[in-house]
Design an enzyme around this catalytic site. Structure first.
Site, PDB file in Angstrom:
ATOM      1  N   HIS A  41      12.283 -47.884 -31.811  1.00 14.94           N
ATOM      2  CA  HIS A  41      12.493 -48.195 -33.219  1.00 14.94           C
ATOM      3  C   HIS A  41      11.290 -48.976 -33.734  1.00 14.94           C
ATOM      4  CE1 HIS A  41      17.178 -47.943 -32.826  1.00 14.94           C
ATOM      5  NE2 HIS A  41      16.582 -46.777 -32.827  1.00 14.94           N
ATOM      6  N   GLN A 223      18.378 -42.109 -30.336  1.00 12.57           N
ATOM      7  CA  GLN A 223      18.221 -40.654 -30.399  1.00 12.57           C
ATOM      8  C   GLN A 223      18.997 -40.069 -31.597  1.00 12.57           C
ATOM      9  OE1 GLN A 223      19.195 -41.799 -26.890  1.00 12.57           O
ATOM     10  NE2 GLN A 223      17.028 -42.168 -26.653  1.00 12.57           N
TER      11      GLN A 223
END
Length: 446
Positions: A41, A223
């Site tokens: 992230h 994901q």
């Protein structure tokens, strides 16, 4: 009070990190519920870039508790590196909590992951090589090491001595790799254990207590839907369940405790690794999207495959997750295009297909059926309300909302927090989202 799940509605890399960071300002608790260091992230705050793999994005808010749930797999070395990096940047990690029942990635997991992927040759899956699959495999095989095992030196030594000797047979005989020294691994992981010990808790209990106290809780997946072990493009999937239902298992809460599901999707589509991708663009257009969107993996640095928005997989994600609002990211990447295409259905042979096929073999035969929309050919990066957007950009968003039959609550126009149009705060703001009515797109309060 609202308990909200944020999921990826495509193949991952949709920009969930930024959306989670943005929503964390309204959250008291942020829970990461699955995946491992194979996730990445990237969050940009006031020009400073934070790249996180295990620690929830909410760590950047000093009053927000961040929990790594039992459904994740934890690489202690990487986690400690993240802790050190955040502390060097003057970000407090005191509010980070780690599930005592989360499984631990060991050195043999990484070695086996890389070696087995190499052995697959042309049948490779495209894993990150970070040991995620083998860690989840040991969890299912009931030979895994959990965080609570790290906290008990005597038990850890006994368990790891047997396990490493067993894994060494696989490393030597199957993959022709040198064996690991059990004592070296044990001593290193005991050091990791002491660094992490202050953060280790019964995470399910902590989350339940927060629910009882009517706190706002954000459940963060890694994901995306199409990489889900059960619902994705198998076998080109991850080893866990990124879908919204995975939040209940991976955090340790019941389904009645979830109030909303936010799906994050790019204004186009990307994919990393192997597997079918019907709307993939080769040549100049694909390169343009990749370059303008900075489409390189946070974890591996791999170049992402780029293509047009696929509403078939979008509708599938809405169905599988129970998505009730959308965050559309990277709309600004499309700013220079004269025309934009959207896949509205597939063609398989001479048949038109509106639904996502379960078989990857059949999926690989799907040919996209496109609807062409005009581009806006002007910058949107400074837009902060829907009214600021060019008409063609607003029409494009309305078309996506109509195709997916879900309102759009957030629109991201860049990497920074402030480069966002907030139509609705999905946690506790009034519901006012970009909707459609009777097939005619409108902007409406509800």
């Amino acid at each position: 009070m609202a308990n909200v799940v944020v999921i990826g509605a495509q193949w991952g890399d949709e920009g969930k990190g930024k959306i989670t960071d943005l929503l964390s300002r309204s959250a008291d608790v942020v829970v990461r519920y699955q995946g491992g260091v194979n996730a990445g992230h990237t969050v940009v705050v006031q020009g400073q870039t934070f790249k996180l793999h295990l620690i929830p994005s909410g760590i950047l808010y000093p009053d927000t508790k961040c929990i790594i749930g039992c459904g994740t797999v934890i690489d202690p070395q990487v986690l400690i590196q993240e802790l050190d990096q955040l502390e060097e940047l003057k970000v407090s990690t005191a509010n980070l909590l780690i599930s005592e029942t989360a499984h631990v990635t060991m050195p043999y997991h990484r070695l086996i992951d890389k070696a087995s992927e190499e052995r697959r040759g042309t049948h490779k899956i495209g894993t990150t090589g970070r040991g995620i699959g083998p860690t989840y495999a040991d969890k299912s095989e009931r030979t895994g090491i959990r965080v609570l095992d790290l906290m008990n030196p005597t038990a850890l030594r006994k368990q790891l001595t047997w396990t490493i000797n067993y894994k060494n047979v696989i490393l030597e005989k199957l993959y022709d790799l040198p064996p690991l020294d059990p004592e070296t691994v044990i001593e290193q992981y005991l050091i990791y254990a002491e660094r992490l010990r202050p953060h280790v808790v019964d995470s399910s209990l902590k989350i339940y207590e927060a629910i009882q106290q009517r706190r706002n809780i954000l459940f963060e997946g890694a994901q995306g839907t199409l990489l889900d072990l059960d619902h994705g493009t198998y076998p080109y999937v991850t080893s866990s369940n990124p879908v919204a239902g995975g939040a209940c298992v991976g955090a340790g809460v019941g389904p009645t405790m979830i109030d909303r599901v936010i799906g994050v999707a790019k204004a186009y589509t990307t994919r990393v690794g192997e597997g079918p991708f019907p709307t993939e663009l080769d040549g100049t257009l694909g390169e343009l999207l990749c370059d303008r969107g900075a489409e390189f993996g946070t974890t591996t640095g791999r170049r992402r495959r780029c293509g047009w928005f696929d509403a078939v997989i979008g509708r599938y994600a809405v169905r599988i997750n129970g998505i009730d609002c959308l965050a559309i990211t990277k709309l600004d990447v499309l700013d220079t295009l004269e025309e934009i295409q959207v896949c509205v259905a597939y063609e398989i042979g001479d048949q038109r297909c509106q639904d996502f096929p379960s078989s990857s073999r059949l999926f690989s035969k799907c040919r996209p059926i496109y609807k062409t929309l005009p581009g806006w050919q002007q910058s949107t990066e400074h837009c902060r309300t829907l009214e600021d957007l060019p008409k063609q950009a607003l029409d494009y968003l309305k078309f996506l909302a109509e195709l997916m039959e879900v309102p759009i609550a957030l629109v991201s126009l860049g990497a920074s927090r402030d480069q966002t149009i907030i139509v609705e705060d999905p946690i506790h703001g009034p519901k006012r989202a970009l909707l459609y009515a009777n097939g005619t797109p409108v902007t409406s309060a509800v």
